[in-house]
Design a protein around this motif. Structure first.
Motif, PDB file in Angstrom:
ATOM      1  N   GLU A 172      54.470  33.285  -7.086  1.00 34.70           N
ATOM      2  CA  GLU A 172      54.096  32.451  -5.946  1.00 34.70           C
ATOM      3  C   GLU A 172      54.784  31.090  -6.021  1.00 34.70           C
ATOM      4  O   GLU A 172      55.315  30.583  -5.016  1.00 34.70           O
ATOM      5  N   ALA A 173      54.822  30.507  -7.204  1.00 35.96           N
ATOM      6  CA  ALA A 173      55.457  29.198  -7.386  1.00 35.96           C
ATOM      7  C   ALA A 173      56.963  29.292  -7.163  1.00 35.96           C
ATOM      8  O   ALA A 173      57.576  28.391  -6.564  1.00 35.96           O
ATOM      9  N   PHE A 174      57.581  30.384  -7.623  1.00 36.07           N
ATOM     10  CA  PHE A 174      59.023  30.548  -7.437  1.00 36.07           C
ATOM     11  C   PHE A 174      59.377  30.669  -5.962  1.00 36.07           C
ATOM     12  O   PHE A 174      60.328  30.036  -5.482  1.00 36.07           O
ATOM     13  N   VAL A 175      58.633  31.469  -5.218  1.00 37.25           N
ATOM     14  CA  VAL A 175      58.882  31.617  -3.777  1.00 37.25           C
ATOM     15  C   VAL A 175      58.757  30.260  -3.086  1.00 37.25           C
ATOM     16  O   VAL A 175      59.564  29.914  -2.208  1.00 37.25           O
ATOM     17  N   ALA A 176      57.772  29.484  -3.482  1.00 42.51           N
ATOM     18  CA  ALA A 176      57.611  28.151  -2.897  1.00 42.51           C
ATOM     19  C   ALA A 176      58.797  27.252  -3.240  1.00 42.51           C
ATOM     20  O   ALA A 176      59.245  26.453  -2.406  1.00 42.51           O
ATOM     21  N   GLN A 177      59.327  27.383  -4.454  1.00 48.83           N
ATOM     22  CA  GLN A 177      60.466  26.556  -4.863  1.00 48.83           C
ATOM     23  C   GLN A 177      61.747  26.956  -4.124  1.00 48.83           C
ATOM     24  O   GLN A 177      62.544  26.089  -3.765  1.00 48.83           O
ATOM     25  N   VAL A 178      61.958  28.243  -3.930  1.00 42.00           N
ATOM     26  CA  VAL A 178      63.124  28.685  -3.162  1.00 42.00           C
ATOM     27  C   VAL A 178      63.040  28.132  -1.743  1.00 42.00           C
ATOM     28  O   VAL A 178      64.033  27.699  -1.165  1.00 42.00           O
ATOM     29  N   ASP A 179      61.830  28.175  -1.196  1.00 43.22           N
ATOM     30  CA  ASP A 179      61.553  27.553   0.107  1.00 43.22           C
ATOM     31  C   ASP A 179      62.516  28.042   1.184  1.00 43.22           C
ATOM     32  O   ASP A 179      63.182  27.259   1.856  1.00 43.22           O
ATOM     33  N   HIS A 180      62.587  29.359   1.318  1.00 38.28           N
ATOM     34  CA  HIS A 180      63.465  29.983   2.313  1.00 38.28           C
ATOM     35  C   HIS A 180      62.632  30.977   3.119  1.00 38.28           C
ATOM     36  O   HIS A 180      61.890  31.772   2.537  1.00 38.28           O
ATOM     37  N   PRO A 181      62.732  30.981   4.439  1.00 42.63           N
ATOM     38  CA  PRO A 181      61.880  31.873   5.238  1.00 42.63           C
ATOM     39  C   PRO A 181      62.126  33.357   4.992  1.00 42.63           C
ATOM     40  O   PRO A 181      61.258  34.177   5.307  1.00 42.63           O
ATOM     41  N   ALA A 182      63.288  33.711   4.422  1.00 44.54           N
ATOM     42  CA  ALA A 182      63.583  35.112   4.159  1.00 44.54           C
ATOM     43  C   ALA A 182      63.391  35.490   2.697  1.00 44.54           C
ATOM     44  O   ALA A 182      63.787  36.580   2.276  1.00 44.54           O
ATOM     45  N   VAL A 183      62.771  34.610   1.914  1.00 47.63           N
ATOM     46  CA  VAL A 183      62.400  34.925   0.535  1.00 47.63           C
ATOM     47  C   VAL A 183      60.886  34.769   0.438  1.00 47.63           C
ATOM     48  O   VAL A 183      60.352  33.666   0.569  1.00 47.63           O
ATOM     49  N   THR A 184      60.212  35.894   0.243  1.00 52.37           N
ATOM     50  CA  THR A 184      58.763  35.949   0.414  1.00 52.37           C
ATOM     51  C   THR A 184      58.098  36.589  -0.806  1.00 52.37           C
ATOM     52  O   THR A 184      58.722  36.769  -1.855  1.00 52.37           O
ATOM     53  N   LEU A 185      56.849  36.936  -0.642  1.00 55.01           N
ATOM     54  CA  LEU A 185      56.026  37.431  -1.741  1.00 55.01           C
ATOM     55  C   LEU A 185      55.531  38.838  -1.415  1.00 55.01           C
ATOM     56  O   LEU A 185      55.136  39.125  -0.286  1.00 55.01           O
ATOM     57  N   ILE A 186      55.555  39.709  -2.419  1.00 57.56           N
ATOM     58  CA  ILE A 186      54.868  40.997  -2.315  1.00 57.56           C
ATOM     59  C   ILE A 186      53.671  40.954  -3.262  1.00 57.56           C
ATOM     60  O   ILE A 186      53.747  40.399  -4.361  1.00 57.56           O
ATOM     61  N   LEU A 187      52.587  41.535  -2.821  1.00 55.80           N
ATOM     62  CA  LEU A 187      51.393  41.656  -3.646  1.00 55.80           C
ATOM     63  C   LEU A 187      51.345  43.075  -4.200  1.00 55.80           C
ATOM     64  O   LEU A 187      51.200  44.031  -3.446  1.00 55.80           O
ATOM     65  N   ASP A 188      51.515  43.199  -5.511  1.00 61.97           N
ATOM     66  CA  ASP A 188      51.499  44.504  -6.166  1.00 61.97           C
ATOM     67  C   ASP A 188      50.189  44.660  -6.932  1.00 61.97           C
ATOM     68  O   ASP A 188      49.945  43.946  -7.903  1.00 61.97           O
ATOM     69  N   LEU A 189      49.352  45.585  -6.490  1.00 65.04           N
ATOM     70  CA  LEU A 189      48.010  45.699  -7.068  1.00 65.04           C
ATOM     71  C   LEU A 189      48.055  46.245  -8.487  1.00 65.04           C
ATOM     72  O   LEU A 189      47.218  45.885  -9.321  1.00 65.04           O
ATOM     73  N   GLY A 190      49.034  47.100  -8.797  1.00 67.52           N
ATOM     74  CA  GLY A 190      49.158  47.601 -10.159  1.00 67.52           C
ATOM     75  C   GLY A 190      49.437  46.475 -11.136  1.00 67.52           C
ATOM     76  O   GLY A 190      48.895  46.452 -12.252  1.00 67.52           O
ATOM     77  N   ALA A 191      50.277  45.532 -10.734  1.00 63.04           N
ATOM     78  CA  ALA A 191      50.549  44.370 -11.583  1.00 63.04           C
ATOM     79  C   ALA A 191      49.291  43.537 -11.790  1.00 63.04           C
ATOM     80  O   ALA A 191      49.049  43.025 -12.892  1.00 63.04           O
ATOM     81  N   MET A 192      48.486  43.416 -10.737  1.00 61.51           N
ATOM     82  CA  MET A 192      47.244  42.654 -10.860  1.00 61.51           C
ATOM     83  C   MET A 192      46.293  43.336 -11.850  1.00 61.51           C
ATOM     84  O   MET A 192      45.613  42.669 -12.636  1.00 61.51           O
ATOM     85  N   HIS A 193      46.231  44.670 -11.801  1.00 60.31           N
ATOM     86  CA  HIS A 193      45.411  45.394 -12.775  1.00 60.31           C
ATOM     87  C   HIS A 193      45.911  45.139 -14.195  1.00 60.31           C
ATOM     88  O   HIS A 193      45.116  44.835 -15.104  1.00 60.31           O
ATOM     89  N   LEU A 194      47.214  45.284 -14.415  1.00 60.49           N
ATOM     90  CA  LEU A 194      47.772  45.132 -15.757  1.00 60.49           C
ATOM     91  C   LEU A 194      47.586  43.718 -16.295  1.00 60.49           C
ATOM     92  O   LEU A 194      47.394  43.531 -17.503  1.00 60.49           O
ATOM     93  N   ASN A 195      47.650  42.734 -15.415  1.00 60.18           N
ATOM     94  CA  ASN A 195      47.492  41.344 -15.844  1.00 60.18           C
ATOM     95  C   ASN A 195      46.043  40.886 -15.885  1.00 60.18           C
ATOM     96  O   ASN A 195      45.759  39.727 -16.211  1.00 60.18           O
ATOM     97  N   GLY A 196      45.120  41.786 -15.538  1.00 59.34           N
ATOM     98  CA  GLY A 196      43.699  41.458 -15.596  1.00 59.34           C
ATOM     99  C   GLY A 196      43.217  40.544 -14.492  1.00 59.34           C
ATOM    100  O   GLY A 196      42.179  39.885 -14.640  1.00 59.34           O
ATOM    101  N   ASP A 197      43.951  40.513 -13.368  1.00 54.82           N
ATOM    102  CA  ASP A 197      43.634  39.583 -12.280  1.00 54.82           C
ATOM    103  C   ASP A 197      43.074  40.264 -11.031  1.00 54.82           C
ATOM    104  O   ASP A 197      42.840  39.590 -10.024  1.00 54.82           O
ATOM    105  N   PHE A 198      42.883  41.561 -11.091  1.00 51.22           N
ATOM    106  CA  PHE A 198      42.556  42.288  -9.867  1.00 51.22           C
ATOM    107  C   PHE A 198      41.214  41.852  -9.282  1.00 51.22           C
ATOM    108  O   PHE A 198      41.093  41.685  -8.057  1.00 51.22           O
ATOM    109  N   ASP A 199      40.201  41.672 -10.096  1.00 57.19           N
ATOM    110  CA  ASP A 199      38.861  41.364  -9.583  1.00 57.19           C
ATOM    111  C   ASP A 199      38.822  40.039  -8.830  1.00 57.19           C
ATOM    112  O   ASP A 199      38.014  39.864  -7.903  1.00 57.19           O
ATOM    113  N   ALA A 200      39.686  39.102  -9.195  1.00 54.16           N
ATOM    114  CA  ALA A 200      39.704  37.801  -8.535  1.00 54.16           C
ATOM    115  C   ALA A 200      40.570  37.785  -7.280  1.00 54.16           C
ATOM    116  O   ALA A 200      40.613  36.775  -6.573  1.00 54.16           O
ATOM    117  N   LEU A 201      41.227  38.908  -6.994  1.00 56.16           N
ATOM    118  CA  LEU A 201      42.218  38.926  -5.924  1.00 56.16           C
ATOM    119  C   LEU A 201      41.648  38.658  -4.533  1.00 56.16           C
ATOM    120  O   LEU A 201      42.247  37.872  -3.779  1.00 56.16           O
TER     121      LEU A 201
END
Length: 275
Positions: A172-201
């Motif tokens: 999220e911070a990197f996308v904000a730093q690039v600050d380009h309308p054609a560079v965006t964010l994807i939300l990958d739920l598997g990554a959230m599970h692996l990183n232990g962040d899914f419940d807070a999503l």
């Protein structure tokens, strides 16, 4: 939102049956890995007009539309975001190839994952790597915008071999730093599970949505997804409340049970949205 699935969930020869299952479940979108959609082509990123027309007609006849592309650097040799000048040039050529195909077929989103092509080498600082990546992504962001698409950056956990943008906060911070309308964010739920962040999503979705152009409904190691529709429902509800209107796409590797397992996962996605 547009319900979708990626074609990495089936073998190329199963595509028509998979499209039928998607239509029956009420899905409208298809995410593609070109190497699977155009598996018979000499270069799947440069299919001839006849091959492309057949593939697109098969998709459209089931009421589906192309919503995203992944596996962007498939077949590209020696590409590295943080390599020497030759490796960086190969990286840019590979990304340009994918952007050109997206423009040709009006695919609105490209998923940049590629964990090994984005590893920070030993001896390069995080600060230097980030500055270099911002410059390159601003350039290919310009190319994406001209082609009518966006490049969504995927969080790749450390267990998948990545060492750059391994958490959602970093991405999220990197996308904000690039600050380009054609560079965006994807939300990958598997990554959230692996990183232990899914419940807070669900509580975070509202803040993410302005940068968000794609969602992968996935499980760790690309197991059949979604594993549990009841777990997915709060995330879908938060996306809807935040006004998210783009694709929510199942991403799973082809399971041992083949299309019957896929049928169940498509139904689970539909159930989560209905709930």
């Amino acid at each position: 939102m547009i319900l979708s699935a990626s074609n990495i969930a089936w073998a190329p020869e199963e595509r028509l049956a998979a499209y039928d299952l998607m239509a029956e479940a009420g899905l409208q979108g298809l995410e593609i890995a070109p190497g699977l959609l155009f598996d018979a082509a000499e270069d799947p990123f440069l299919p001839d007009a006849a091959t492309a027309r057949v593939a697109l007609d098969e998709i459209a006849s089931r009421g589906l539309s192309l919503v995203s592309m992944q596996s962007l650097l498939f077949g590209v040799q020696g590409a590295a975001l943080f390599g020497d000048a030759v490796a960086r040039a190969a990286f840019t050529r590979g990304m340009t190839r994918a952007i050109t195909l997206a423009g040709r077929f009006s695919i609105p989103n490209l998923v940049f994952g590629s964990p090994y092509q984005r590893r920070i080498p030993e001896g390069m600082s995080e600060r230097e790597a980030r500055a270099q990546a911002i410059t390159i992504f601003h350039h290919i962001g310009d190319l994406a915008a001209a082609a009518g698409t966006v490049i969504s950056i995927e969080t790749i956990p450390v267990v998948y071999g990545a060492n750059f943008l391994t958490t959602l906060e970093e991405t999220e911070a990197f996308v904000a730093q690039v600050d380009h309308p054609a560079v965006t964010l994807i939300l990958d739920l598997g990554a959230m599970h692996l990183n232990g962040d899914f419940d807070a999503l669900p509580a975070r979705v509202g803040a993410l949505t302005p940068q968000l152009t794609h969602v992968h409904v996935s499980e760790p190691y690309l197991a059949p997804a979604p594993d549990d529709a009841t777990d997915l429902t709060p995330v879908v509800s938060a996306l809807r409340l935040a006004g998210y209107r783009r694709a929510v796409s199942i991403e799973m590797k082809r399971p041992e049970g083949g299309l019957e397992v896929l049928r169940g996962r498509l139904a689970a996605l539909a159930d989560a949205v209905a709930a």
